[in-house]
Design a protein around this motif. Structure first.
Motif, PDB file in Angstrom:
ATOM      1  N   LYS A 164      27.921 -32.577  11.359  1.00 40.38           N
ATOM      2  CA  LYS A 164      27.292 -33.710  12.017  1.00 40.38           C
ATOM      3  C   LYS A 164      26.399 -33.233  13.166  1.00 40.38           C
ATOM      4  O   LYS A 164      25.323 -33.777  13.385  1.00 40.38           O
ATOM      5  CB  LYS A 164      28.395 -34.643  12.563  1.00 40.38           C
ATOM      6  N   LEU A 167      23.201 -32.059  11.631  1.00 39.63           N
ATOM      7  CA  LEU A 167      22.374 -33.209  11.245  1.00 39.63           C
ATOM      8  C   LEU A 167      21.683 -33.788  12.480  1.00 39.63           C
ATOM      9  O   LEU A 167      20.499 -34.110  12.450  1.00 39.63           O
ATOM     10  CB  LEU A 167      23.254 -34.272  10.572  1.00 39.63           C
ATOM     11  N   ALA A 168      22.444 -33.877  13.588  1.00 39.62           N
ATOM     12  CA  ALA A 168      21.871 -34.397  14.833  1.00 39.62           C
ATOM     13  C   ALA A 168      20.747 -33.490  15.309  1.00 39.62           C
ATOM     14  O   ALA A 168      19.679 -33.967  15.716  1.00 39.62           O
ATOM     15  CB  ALA A 168      22.957 -34.522  15.901  1.00 39.62           C
ATOM     16  N   ARG A 170      18.841 -31.565  13.492  1.00 34.93           N
ATOM     17  CA  ARG A 170      17.664 -31.716  12.625  1.00 34.93           C
ATOM     18  C   ARG A 170      16.984 -33.062  12.840  1.00 34.93           C
ATOM     19  O   ARG A 170      15.766 -33.170  12.774  1.00 34.93           O
ATOM     20  CB  ARG A 170      18.061 -31.525  11.159  1.00 34.93           C
ATOM     21  N   ALA A 171      17.789 -34.103  13.116  1.00 30.05           N
ATOM     22  CA  ALA A 171      17.207 -35.423  13.363  1.00 30.05           C
ATOM     23  C   ALA A 171      16.368 -35.404  14.633  1.00 30.05           C
ATOM     24  O   ALA A 171      15.260 -35.936  14.675  1.00 30.05           O
ATOM     25  CB  ALA A 171      18.312 -36.478  13.469  1.00 30.05           C
TER      26      ALA A 171
ATOM     27  N   PHE B  89      12.969 -40.151   9.517  1.00 25.01           N
ATOM     28  CA  PHE B  89      12.937 -38.725   9.820  1.00 25.01           C
ATOM     29  C   PHE B  89      12.274 -38.032   8.638  1.00 25.01           C
ATOM     30  O   PHE B  89      12.919 -37.761   7.624  1.00 25.01           O
ATOM     31  CB  PHE B  89      14.362 -38.196  10.023  1.00 25.01           C
ATOM     32  N   LEU B  92      13.778 -35.020   6.802  1.00 27.31           N
ATOM     33  CA  LEU B  92      15.130 -35.154   6.254  1.00 27.31           C
ATOM     34  C   LEU B  92      15.066 -35.939   4.950  1.00 27.31           C
ATOM     35  O   LEU B  92      14.142 -36.730   4.739  1.00 27.31           O
ATOM     36  CB  LEU B  92      16.032 -35.892   7.258  1.00 27.31           C
ATOM     37  N   GLU B  96      20.027 -38.142   4.060  1.00 23.72           N
ATOM     38  CA  GLU B  96      20.279 -37.662   5.426  1.00 23.72           C
ATOM     39  C   GLU B  96      19.803 -38.668   6.465  1.00 23.72           C
ATOM     40  O   GLU B  96      20.427 -38.843   7.518  1.00 23.72           O
ATOM     41  CB  GLU B  96      19.600 -36.307   5.642  1.00 23.72           C
ATOM     42  N   VAL B 100      22.149 -40.135   9.419  1.00 23.58           N
ATOM     43  CA  VAL B 100      21.800 -40.192  10.846  1.00 23.58           C
ATOM     44  C   VAL B 100      21.949 -41.622  11.350  1.00 23.58           C
ATOM     45  O   VAL B 100      22.469 -41.856  12.441  1.00 23.58           O
ATOM     46  CB  VAL B 100      20.366 -39.678  11.089  1.00 23.58           C
ATOM     47  N   PHE B 103      25.299 -42.512  12.533  1.00 21.22           N
ATOM     48  CA  PHE B 103      25.826 -41.517  13.473  1.00 21.22           C
ATOM     49  C   PHE B 103      26.951 -42.060  14.348  1.00 21.22           C
ATOM     50  O   PHE B 103      27.894 -41.349  14.677  1.00 21.22           O
ATOM     51  CB  PHE B 103      24.675 -41.017  14.370  1.00 21.22           C
TER      52      PHE B 103
END
Lengths: 296, 235
Positions: A164, A167-168, A170-171, B89, B92, B96, B100, B103
């Motif tokens: 996670k 992912l954060a 990359r976001a 995004f 992504l 994905e 996000v 999250f």
């Protein structure tokens, strides 16, 4: 054959260190779009701290592991105290470049003030043993370094693709505004990114020092230049590209200097950079860099 | 029940004040549209409400004062914002992007919600492993909305969902918004230039001009009020 194998491993040894520092640079660049010119000097600084631990009696390998943690803290604190003041994720990349150049000089002079200007002797992390491969004696240190590089690549690959936190990261890289709107604490994530880069950088520092048998305050400068070349060659937004770029530059430099008579040791910087220029002419985004995928 | 109550909202960028004391309310379960021409302050209103830019005045969400809160805090309280243009995004994958979006939710809820939105937006299901940046404008808008819904919001803020989309696709987007509103009871505050379309799905509307509200009423009242239409909506 023996000489060739020897040169290949010499090239890989140099290249693996470029690759590790390039990985640190690319992680910061991917997460925040910023170039940290001081990445090498941060590594030098944490390696000196590792030397302090070694000096009071810790084994060198354990001091190097400890410098990972120190590197993480230094990177994270620098982001929190310095880059956030410049505007954090919205800071001007040029301002960040200038500030990290200042940091470069400060850390270099600071190291002279704290540890003096004489190099501090340190041993090899993996000892001085040798293994015979195709008739050539290859230092265990080199094999250990390559193994560490492999572990770093796998660990960071998993971190970025499977967790996670990854992912954060990359976001935030992709779209900071929408990342915040999705509930991601952008400042914290970028701080962790800078921390991770500091930790990886410290590995490059430990191995550079132990390759030279000494911690020296100027040891990371040439490594930094090669690491930037490696990141450019591989593509600035590709961690895997940075690693392969580092290995390729190390190999090419060593082999060209070894086999092309007119390129003597005095010109050893030339082949690697010539390669970078040639690759950029063909693929401006680097070997594995992605051109921006935005559809109009 | 009033879900969102905005009083005297002032905000802008640096020295430039865009919103000059704006008042509006949104009841739970409603679709409310804020209409206005370019530069009226529509985007600024939403950015102030979701904490992306500093603002003064009062914003009460579900009874609590939330002005000055950060976006990452507001999304946890139940406000989701789909920004103008690309709320996705691009580097992504579609899947994905939804991860996000979830999250703030548990892994199990995120997985279940993603499947639900794949059913509502089948185009996204077909492209779940594709990079978001490679999709068409309409698909990206759907993805941005689904991404926002993944946080299980009670209030969905939509910034010009029709921008840059073909009329047929815009209609499709608006239909999905109505669906979400009716099936989940999600309250929607949408700002739009496309008055005719937006008023069709809205319960009530406000007209915004140079940073303050100049007219308000039910969707029928606003659609039939010729003076409002001519003066502010250019239709």
């Amino acid at each position: 054959m023996q000489l060739f194998v020897q040169r290949v491993f010499d090239g890989l040894q140099a290249g693996a260190i470029y690759a590790i520092l390039a990985l640190a640079i690319v992680i910061v660049f991917r997460a925040s779009g910023m170039l940290n010119i001081a990445q090498g000097e941060i590594a030098m600084f944490t390696t000196f701290i590792a030397w302090n631990l070694f000096d009071v009696g810790l084994p060198w390998w354990a001091s190097s592991v400890a410098s990972l943690v120190i590197g993480f803290l230094v990177g994270a604190v620098l982001y929190r105290l310095l880059i956030v003041r410049l505007g954090g994720g919205h800071a001007s990349p040029l301002a960040v470049v200038m500030v990290t150049i200042g940091l470069f000089l400060m850390l270099n002079d600071g190291a002279a003030v704290i540890w003096g200007t004489t190099a501090k002797p340190v041993p090899r992390i993996f000892g001085t043993g040798r293994v015979e491969i195709f008739g050539a004696g290859v230092a265990v240190q080199v094999l250990g370094l390559l193994a560490v590089l492999g572990v770093l690549v796998v660990v960071f690959g998993l971190l970025f693709q499977r967790t996670k936190l990854g992912l954060a990261l990359r976001a935030v890289t992709s779209n900071q505004e929408s990342a915040a709107l999705a509930g991601i604490k952008v400042t914290t994530v970028l701080m962790i990114g800078w921390g991770l880069a500091g930790a990886i950088g410290s590995v490059a520092g430990s191995f550079t020092a132990s390759g030279n048998f000494a911690v020296d305050r100027n040891m990371m400068q040439i490594v930094l230049i090669y690491a930037f070349a490696a990141a450019t060659l591989g593509g600035f937004d590709s961690p895997l590209g940075a690693v392969l770029g580092g290995l390729i530059i190390g190999l090419v430099s060593e082999l060209v200097v070894g086999y092309v008579a007119i390129v003597g040791p005095d010109l050893r910087l030339l082949p690697g950079f010539a390669l970078v220029i040639i690759v950029l002419l063909v693929r401006p985004q680097g070997m594995f860099g992605s051109p921006k995928v935005v559809r109009a | 029940m009033t879900l969102l109550k905005v009083e005297g909202l002032r905000s802008g960028y640096g020295e430039v004040q865009v919103l000059q004391g704006l008042d509006l309310t949104v009841d739970a379960g409603e679709i409310v549209v804020v209409l206005g021409a370019n530069g009226a302050g529509k985007t600024t209103t939403l950015r102030a409400l979701s904490g992306m830019i500093p603002a003064k005045g009062s914003v009460q969400f579900d009874g609590a004062e939330v002005i000055g809160r950060k976006p990452e805090d507001l999304v946890r309280r139940g406000i989701a914002h789909v920004p103008q243009g690309r709320g996705t995004f691009p580097e992504l994958t579609v899947d994905e992007n939804l991860q996000v979006g979830g999250f703030t939710q548990s892994a199990a809820d995120t997985a279940a919600d993603a499947e639900r939105w794949y059913e509502v937006f089948p185009r996204l299901a077909e492209r779940r492993d594709q990079l978001a940046g490679s999709m068409s404008g309409g698909e990206q808008q759907m993805l941005a909305i689904a991404r926002a819904l993944m946080s299980r919001p009670r209030l969905l803020l939509l910034d010009e969902p029709s921008l840059g989309l073909a009329p047929l696709i815009t209609r499709d987007v608006f239909e999905r918004i109505t669906e979400v509103n009716q099936e989940l009871g999600t309250t929607v505050l949408v700002v739009e230039q496309n008055a005719n379309l937006a008023l069709k799905i809205a319960d009530r509307g406000y007209v915004l001009a140079t940073g303050s509200i100049v007219a308000s009423g039910t969707a029928e009242e606003l659609s039939s009020d010729d003076s409002v239409r001519r003066a502010y909506l250019g239709v």
